[in-house]
Design an enzyme around this catalytic site. Structure first.
Site, short mmCIF file in Angstrom:
data_model
loop_
_atom_site.label_atom_id
_atom_site.label_comp_id
_atom_site.label_asym_id
_atom_site.label_seq_id
_atom_site.Cartn_x
_atom_site.Cartn_y
_atom_site.Cartn_z
N CYS A 267 0.87 -0.95 -0.08
CA CYS A 267 0.01 0.16 -0.11
C CYS A 267 0.99 1.31 -0.10
O CYS A 267 1.47 1.49 0.84
CB CYS A 267 -0.83 0.08 1.28
SG CYS A 267 -1.81 1.55 1.59
N CYS B 18 0.30 3.65 2.67
CA CYS B 18 0.50 3.15 4.06
C CYS B 18 2.13 3.43 4.24
O CYS B 18 2.73 4.02 5.30
CB CYS B 18 0.16 1.69 4.12
SG CYS B 18 -1.33 1.23 4.22
#
Length: 134
Positions: A29, A32
């Site tokens: 991600c 993230c």
């Protein structure tokens, strides 16, 4: 305090700390990975808060139980009570503000509100289970 790894075996002990912030993330991600330095930097400023990283790929059962549907997702707890849950990375100033708000919250008031909500839910459940007379 550096971040700790959250998993199925230690999650409950993490969130029942006085204050705990959990970052649900995955290695693939992009947002993230971009938020990770912000999370880590804030964790270094607060020895009194548990900052935990929950790898949703390695802990799929826990992620499902928490109903994590988008990442990153931040979950903030005080004394085991979920006070904040939001998907998306926060900018550093917004994250620092969230941390301060968690520290400043009146937990006595929160516990009263939770007790009132639980009482209302119990009363509603009792009403739906009692037989009706025609």
């Amino acid at each position: 305090m550096a971040t700790v790894e959250a998993n199925e075996s230690n999650f409950e002990s993490i969130v029942t700390s006085d204050i705990a912030i959990v970052d649900a993330w995955a290695s693939w991600c992009g947002p993230c990975r971009a938020f990770a330095p912000t999370f880590e930097a804030e964790s270094e400023k607060h020895d009194d808060i548990v900052f935990a990283k929950l790898d949703t790929e390695a802990n799929q059962g826990l992620a499902a139980a928490l109903e994590i549907q988008a990442i990153p997702t931040l979950l903030a707890f005080r004394e085991g009570i979920l006070l904040y849950r939001e998907s998306g990375a926060l900018p550093p100033t917004a994250f620092a503000d969230l941390v301060q708000q968690l520290k400043d919250i009146d937990m006595e008031q929160v516990r009263k509100e939770v007790a009132a909500q639980n009482a209302a839910a119990d009363a509603e459940a009792a009403d739906t289970q009692s037989p009706t007379q025609d």
